[in-house]
Motif scaffolding. Structure first.
Motif, PDB file in Angstrom:
ATOM      1  N   LEU A 171       1.835   3.341   6.454  1.00 14.99           N
ATOM      2  CA  LEU A 171       1.785   4.706   6.977  1.00 14.99           C
ATOM      3  C   LEU A 171       2.696   5.677   6.234  1.00 14.99           C
ATOM      4  CD1 LEU A 171       1.681   3.853  10.789  1.00 14.99           C
ATOM      5  CD2 LEU A 171      -0.204   4.633   9.363  1.00 14.99           C
ATOM      6  N   THR A 172       3.861   5.215   5.778  1.00 15.12           N
ATOM      7  CA  THR A 172       4.780   6.120   5.073  1.00 15.12           C
ATOM      8  C   THR A 172       4.165   6.705   3.802  1.00 15.12           C
ATOM      9  OG1 THR A 172       6.789   5.127   5.963  1.00 15.12           O
ATOM     10  CG2 THR A 172       7.004   6.297   3.895  1.00 15.12           C
ATOM     11  N   PRO A 173       3.583   5.883   2.912  1.00 18.68           N
ATOM     12  CA  PRO A 173       2.940   6.488   1.732  1.00 18.68           C
ATOM     13  C   PRO A 173       1.832   7.456   2.114  1.00 18.68           C
ATOM     14  CG  PRO A 173       3.208   4.125   1.422  1.00 18.68           C
ATOM     15  CD  PRO A 173       3.543   4.406   2.848  1.00 18.68           C
ATOM     16  N   ALA A 174       1.050   7.104   3.138  1.00 18.46           N
ATOM     17  CA  ALA A 174      -0.077   7.958   3.535  1.00 18.46           C
ATOM     18  C   ALA A 174       0.400   9.319   4.027  1.00 18.46           C
ATOM     19  CB  ALA A 174      -0.905   7.259   4.617  1.00 18.46           C
ATOM     20  N   TRP A 195     -10.236  18.131  -0.270  1.00 14.79           N
ATOM     21  CA  TRP A 195      -9.680  18.007  -1.610  1.00 14.79           C
ATOM     22  C   TRP A 195      -8.248  17.487  -1.570  1.00 14.79           C
ATOM     23  CZ3 TRP A 195     -12.256  17.811  -5.942  1.00 14.79           C
ATOM     24  CH2 TRP A 195     -13.523  18.416  -6.020  1.00 14.79           C
ATOM     25  N   VAL A 196      -7.491  17.941  -0.582  1.00 17.75           N
ATOM     26  CA  VAL A 196      -6.106  17.466  -0.430  1.00 17.75           C
ATOM     27  C   VAL A 196      -6.093  15.961  -0.166  1.00 17.75           C
ATOM     28  CG1 VAL A 196      -4.030  17.577   1.005  1.00 17.75           C
ATOM     29  CG2 VAL A 196      -5.197  19.680   0.346  1.00 17.75           C
ATOM     30  N   GLU A 197      -6.979  15.506   0.730  1.00 16.82           N
ATOM     31  CA  GLU A 197      -7.053  14.081   1.051  1.00 16.82           C
ATOM     32  C   GLU A 197      -7.472  13.267  -0.171  1.00 16.82           C
ATOM     33  OE1 GLU A 197      -9.737  13.923   4.325  1.00 16.82           O
ATOM     34  OE2 GLU A 197      -8.479  15.205   5.576  1.00 16.82           O
ATOM     35  N   THR A 198      -8.440  13.775  -0.917  1.00 20.10           N
ATOM     36  CA  THR A 198      -8.901  13.067  -2.122  1.00 20.10           C
ATOM     37  C   THR A 198      -7.798  12.981  -3.163  1.00 20.10           C
ATOM     38  OG1 THR A 198     -11.144  13.900  -1.720  1.00 20.10           O
ATOM     39  CG2 THR A 198     -10.664  13.016  -3.913  1.00 20.10           C
ATOM     40  N   LEU A 199      -7.094  14.098  -3.378  1.00 21.28           N
ATOM     41  CA  LEU A 199      -5.998  14.121  -4.348  1.00 21.28           C
ATOM     42  C   LEU A 199      -4.889  13.157  -3.926  1.00 21.28           C
ATOM     43  CD1 LEU A 199      -4.816  15.408  -6.907  1.00 21.28           C
ATOM     44  CD2 LEU A 199      -3.850  17.209  -5.467  1.00 21.28           C
ATOM     45  N   SER A 200      -4.575  13.136  -2.632  1.00 18.93           N
ATOM     46  CA  SER A 200      -3.546  12.220  -2.111  1.00 18.93           C
ATOM     47  C   SER A 200      -3.951  10.771  -2.333  1.00 18.93           C
ATOM     48  CB  SER A 200      -3.315  12.476  -0.621  1.00 18.93           C
ATOM     49  OG  SER A 200      -2.916  13.804  -0.388  1.00 18.93           O
ATOM     50  N   ALA A 201      -5.227  10.467  -2.075  1.00 22.17           N
ATOM     51  CA  ALA A 201      -5.727   9.103  -2.274  1.00 22.17           C
ATOM     52  C   ALA A 201      -5.623   8.690  -3.738  1.00 22.17           C
ATOM     53  CB  ALA A 201      -7.173   8.994  -1.790  1.00 22.17           C
ATOM     54  N   VAL A 202      -5.951   9.610  -4.662  1.00 24.23           N
ATOM     55  CA  VAL A 202      -5.865   9.320  -6.101  1.00 24.23           C
ATOM     56  C   VAL A 202      -4.417   9.034  -6.498  1.00 24.23           C
ATOM     57  CG1 VAL A 202      -6.113  10.327  -8.412  1.00 24.23           C
ATOM     58  CG2 VAL A 202      -7.940  10.611  -6.723  1.00 24.23           C
ATOM     59  N   VAL A 203      -3.484   9.849  -5.995  1.00 26.61           N
ATOM     60  CA  VAL A 203      -2.060   9.640  -6.305  1.00 26.61           C
ATOM     61  C   VAL A 203      -1.604   8.263  -5.815  1.00 26.61           C
ATOM     62  CG1 VAL A 203       0.285  10.411  -5.769  1.00 26.61           C
ATOM     63  CG2 VAL A 203      -1.470  12.086  -6.358  1.00 26.61           C
ATOM     64  N   LEU A 204      -2.019   7.894  -4.595  1.00 20.08           N
ATOM     65  CA  LEU A 204      -1.608   6.604  -4.036  1.00 20.08           C
ATOM     66  C   LEU A 204      -2.226   5.438  -4.808  1.00 20.08           C
ATOM     67  CD1 LEU A 204      -1.605   7.173  -0.181  1.00 20.08           C
ATOM     68  CD2 LEU A 204       0.335   6.692  -1.656  1.00 20.08           C
ATOM     69  N   ILE A 205      -3.490   5.554  -5.173  1.00 22.19           N
ATOM     70  CA  ILE A 205      -4.136   4.490  -5.960  1.00 22.19           C
ATOM     71  C   ILE A 205      -3.393   4.299  -7.278  1.00 22.19           C
ATOM     72  CG2 ILE A 205      -6.215   3.887  -7.269  1.00 22.19           C
ATOM     73  CD1 ILE A 205      -7.847   5.226  -5.010  1.00 22.19           C
ATOM     74  N   PHE A 206      -3.050   5.399  -7.926  1.00 21.96           N
ATOM     75  CA  PHE A 206      -2.297   5.340  -9.179  1.00 21.96           C
ATOM     76  C   PHE A 206      -0.942   4.670  -8.958  1.00 21.96           C
ATOM     77  CE2 PHE A 206       0.509   7.350 -12.399  1.00 21.96           C
ATOM     78  CZ  PHE A 206      -0.134   6.874 -13.542  1.00 21.96           C
ATOM     79  N   LEU A 207      -0.273   5.014  -7.840  1.00 20.57           N
ATOM     80  CA  LEU A 207       1.031   4.435  -7.528  1.00 20.57           C
ATOM     81  C   LEU A 207       0.927   2.925  -7.312  1.00 20.57           C
ATOM     82  CD1 LEU A 207       4.046   4.888  -6.815  1.00 20.57           C
ATOM     83  CD2 LEU A 207       3.340   5.279  -4.456  1.00 20.57           C
ATOM     84  N   PHE A 208      -0.089   2.485  -6.583  1.00 14.11           N
ATOM     85  CA  PHE A 208      -0.251   1.052  -6.329  1.00 14.11           C
ATOM     86  C   PHE A 208      -0.626   0.289  -7.598  1.00 14.11           C
ATOM     87  CE2 PHE A 208      -0.625   2.299  -1.814  1.00 14.11           C
ATOM     88  CZ  PHE A 208       0.210   1.351  -1.261  1.00 14.11           C
ATOM     89  N   ILE A 399      -4.173  -5.025  -0.795  1.00 15.15           N
ATOM     90  CA  ILE A 399      -4.484  -4.827   0.631  1.00 15.15           C
ATOM     91  C   ILE A 399      -3.807  -3.554   1.138  1.00 15.15           C
ATOM     92  CG2 ILE A 399      -4.118  -5.757   2.957  1.00 15.15           C
ATOM     93  CD1 ILE A 399      -4.479  -8.560   1.710  1.00 15.15           C
ATOM     94  N   LEU A 400      -2.538  -3.350   0.754  1.00 15.84           N
ATOM     95  CA  LEU A 400      -1.822  -2.122   1.135  1.00 15.84           C
ATOM     96  C   LEU A 400      -2.534  -0.890   0.588  1.00 15.84           C
ATOM     97  CD1 LEU A 400       1.980  -2.958   0.616  1.00 15.84           C
ATOM     98  CD2 LEU A 400       0.812  -2.587   2.784  1.00 15.84           C
ATOM     99  N   MET A 401      -2.973  -0.969  -0.657  1.00 19.85           N
ATOM    100  CA  MET A 401      -3.649   0.165  -1.287  1.00 19.85           C
ATOM    101  C   MET A 401      -4.920   0.530  -0.516  1.00 19.85           C
ATOM    102  SD  MET A 401      -5.066   0.566  -5.208  1.00 19.85           S
ATOM    103  CE  MET A 401      -6.439  -0.563  -4.976  1.00 19.85           C
ATOM    104  N   ILE A 402      -5.727  -0.471  -0.190  1.00 16.82           N
ATOM    105  CA  ILE A 402      -6.973  -0.219   0.541  1.00 16.82           C
ATOM    106  C   ILE A 402      -6.690   0.398   1.905  1.00 16.82           C
ATOM    107  CG2 ILE A 402      -8.945  -1.354   1.653  1.00 16.82           C
ATOM    108  CD1 ILE A 402      -8.844  -3.396  -0.704  1.00 16.82           C
ATOM    109  N   LEU A 403      -5.687  -0.149   2.616  1.00 17.31           N
ATOM    110  CA  LEU A 403      -5.366   0.362   3.955  1.00 17.31           C
ATOM    111  C   LEU A 403      -4.801   1.775   3.893  1.00 17.31           C
ATOM    112  CD1 LEU A 403      -3.859  -2.854   5.608  1.00 17.31           C
ATOM    113  CD2 LEU A 403      -6.069  -1.795   6.076  1.00 17.31           C
TER     114      LEU A 403
END
Length: 704
Positions: A171-174, A195-208, A399-403
């Motif tokens: 939850l913290t990264p999200a 767009w904000v949600e999509t951009l956030s998801a891309v940043v998190l995928i890159f981080l993981f 698993i963390l990335m997907i969740l």
């Protein structure tokens, strides 16, 4: 030995050659200047989640036409929450309850288990025949030692705290990245939430995806980024106070809290689900004790984090008193236009650092749970040769990335994620309070008046927070419960299956007298070579040995029955790691390799066989005897070398449960679930660097 108990040797850790867990830390933090340097480093590791909480606290509150008095009451609640829970509880009380330098929920549990016989796993760093040392008993200790229900409840509470901490890593990264990225919408109104949600998801995928490379190469940036954030936000806060509401600090009086609840009633109580997020990440002050000493954490919190948060929230509240309807974007709206983009860049960077801190903490928690045999074995990789705490698990990472991405895309509204986050924050705080109270009573022997004051204040305060966040169960609060329930079921299923196997092995163990009878059979031959036979039990030999000898009709001339023993202590001193005992039978030895849950071992350049044989030789040479026995010692040492040259084989059990018709439904379900996990988890033997040619598995069915 069944393969599930060998895992921790698979890590590529560097063995810290000190017996005192604080030794490395104290060397770095010796003196005033050393503590200040360490305090600076804690900004990037310990306080990421806590100091970035202003990004999402006000947006997470379900405010409806708030007044000036409402905002003053909310700020007063946040101030006293930070003061009592952050400053008093964590920075001055919990931080003293370390378990040999380690902190966190499991450390509190292991601290209790080390002092009293209330745990399931071995809790003392002992040799093969060392007596157990316990504290003098209190009534509460007697209750736990005599009541199986009480012990299981204590274990469940510790497990729940661990599962919630893993949920925090989702939850913290999200919420951090989503809240930071939301700042794009103010200067670009056409940039909608999708767009904000999509951009956030891309940043998190890159981080993981970057996790496998470790953080050592970029970790030097963490503290400067968080330091810039910690410095900039209170400056903006002071500016906002001066321009919007200079008398904001009158809200420090608890009178405003009383008036807030009298005026708002139930709706005020419900708002606590949002205000509790102001203390997000405070548990890290306690959980990250293993990497920093208590003094450095206290210095950082008291002199930087605490005043920064107080001033930042004061500035936000002052702005919102002047602009009461801007609470849905309570952070970026109060940033002055000239510094908007610099603050946005710092905020996004800080959110990523905070996310990284929680992801790393989740990896560490999983590693500790695996080491303590509460979680199925997963691959653990150490990404830094210098930092034993820097671990990475590919399975857990993806698993963390997907969740995380699912939470953002499905529950994109910050309020829903905030509701889920509130459940995690409040429950972890409450669990820490309960375990810390037990430590005060049973170990510290604190005066009953002081314990009562502590428990009443914090249990009531955190209990009220928990009751408020539970009302948001249907609005996102179920997310951490679903995650924790699945994790708890996995942990309990694994733990139950492990205990049933150990119970079977203890009931059907092979004694040395029985082994002597088996070897006395003329059809059983002692063949050349050295055999490491792995066993789960220490005061006897695994039943697989009898199965092996009866079917193979042989045993190697030198047999070392090896047990990997994980203790409920963070670290085991190097000179106590390998414990050797010689049996009365020729060429038969017992070896116990002891590890704590924070111990590490580097398999590169480490020869497991060499290490054990060297300890065997030392044990033989140091055993008492006369001149004639000296020649026997030389002969015994040479026979070990001859056996090694003849060939080394590592034998372990591959056991399965036979679930018959007589089993109850509970056993059928739990043991079948355990077998599924056990069949799909990683093998432990490759961890020892054993080649395929030297491995042998002996299959056997255990009757459930």
């Amino acid at each position: 030995m069944d393969d599930h108990n060998l895992h921790p040797l698979s890590s590529n850790d560097v063995l810290v050659n000190v017996s005192d867990p604080h030794a490395c830390i104290q060397k770095q933090g010796k003196g005033k200047n050393g503590n200040i340097v360490l305090a600076y480093k804690t900004l990037g590791v310990v306080f990421g989640g806590l100091v970035t909480s202003p990004l999402y606290v006000y947006p997470s509150m379900p405010l409806n036409s708030p007044t000036e008095e409402d905002y003053l009451g909310i700020y007063s609640i946040m101030f006293w929450t930070l003061t009592l829970i952050g400053l008093v509880k964590y920075a001055n009380i919990a931080i003293k309850a370390d378990d040999h330098g380690e902190g966190g929920t499991f450390a509190l549990y292991s601290l209790l288990c080390r002092h009293f016989n209330i745990g399931i796993l071995p809790s003392k760093q002992v040799g093969l025949n060392s007596p157990r040392v316990t504290e003098s008993y209190t009534w509460l200790a007697k209750l736990f030692e005599t009541s199986l229900i009480a012990r299981r409840l204590l274990l469940f509470i510790a497990m729940l705290g661990t599962c919630m901490l893993i949920g925090d890593g989702i939850l913290t990264p999200a919420i951090s990245v989503l809240s930071a990225m939301d700042g794009v919408r103010a200067p670009f109104p056409s940039f909608n939430k999708t767009w904000v949600e999509t951009l956030s998801a891309v940043v998190l995928i890159f981080l993981f995806l970057l996790q496998k490379y470790g953080t050592s190469r970029v970790s030097f940036l963490f503290s400067p980024i968080m330091g810039a954030w910690t410095l900039c936000t209170p400056i903006v806060g002071i500016y906002s106070i001066i321009h919007n509401y200079p008398s904001i600090f009158k809200a420090l009086s608890p009178h405003f809290i009383v008036q807030f609840f009298l005026r708002n009633g139930k709706s005020g109580w419900l708002l606590l689900g949002g205000t509790v997020l102001c203390i997000t990440g405070s548990e890290a002050m306690f959980a990250d004790l293993g990497h920093f000493n208590p003094r450095s954490i206290q210095i950082a919190f008291i002199f930087t984090i605490y005043p920064s948060l107080v001033l930042t929230y004061a500035g936000q509240t002052a702005y919102l008193i002047r602009n009461p309807n801007d609470h849905s974007d309570g952070f970026y709206k109060f940033i002055p236009t000239p510094v908007y983009w610099p603050i946005f860049i710092i905020a996004t960077s800080a959110a990523i650092v905070a996310s990284q801190s929680l992801i790393s903490a989740t990896f560490s928690v999983i590693k500790q749970s695996v080491v303590l045999d509460y979680f199925p074995r997963v691959k653990i990789v150490h990404t830094s040769p210098n930092n034993e705490g820097e671990v990475y698990s590919p399975e857990v990472n993806y698993i963390l990335m997907i969740l995380c991405v699912a939470v953002i895309l499905i529950f994109g509204d910050g309020k829903d994620i905030g509701n889920a986050f509130g459940v995690v924050v409040s429950l972890v705080m409450l669990i820490t309070t309960i375990l810390l109270t037990l430590v005060m009573i049973m170990i510290w022997r604190t005066h009953v008046v002081l314990v009562s004051m502590y428990f009443c204040v914090f249990f009531v305060m955190e209990g009220v927070y928990v009751s408020a966040v539970f009302t948001k169960f249907a609005e996102g609060g179920w997310i951490p419960f679903a995650i924790s329930l699945i994790l708890a079921f996995i942990m309990f299923g694994w733990f139950y299956g492990r205990q049933r196997k150990i119970d079977y092995e203890l009931t059907h163990k092979i004694t040395f007298e029985r082994l002597e009878d088996l070897l006395a059979d003329c059809s059983v031959q002692r063949v050349p070579g050295l055999c490491f036979f792995y066993s789960n039990i220490q005061d006897g030999l695994t039943p697989i040995l009898g199965h092996y000898i009866k079917n193979m009709k042989s045993l190697h001339k030198v047999a070392v029955f090896t047990t990997l023993r994980y203790l409920l202590v963070p670290k085991v001193a190097p000179d106590e790691r390998i414990v050797i005992k010689k049996s009365n039978l020729e060429g038969v030895y017992c070896c116990v390799i002891q590890y704590g849950y924070a111990d590490a071992l580097n398999t590169e350049g480490f020869d497991f066989v060499d290490q054990v044989i060297n300890n065997l030789k030392i044990h033989i040479q140091n055993s008492p005897g006369n001149l004639s026995s000296d020649s026997q010692k030389i002969e015994e040492v040479s026979s070990i070398e001859e056996a090694r040259l003849a060939g080394v084989v590592h034998v372990r059990g591959k056991t399965r449960f036979y679930i018959g018709l007589n089993c109850g439904w509970f056993d059928k379900v739990m043991l079948a679930f355990y077998e599924v996990m056990h069949s799909n988890c990683r093998s432990g033997l490759p961890a020892l660097g054993v080649s395929l040619q030297q491995r042998m598995e002996v299959g056997m069915l255990y009757e459930a």
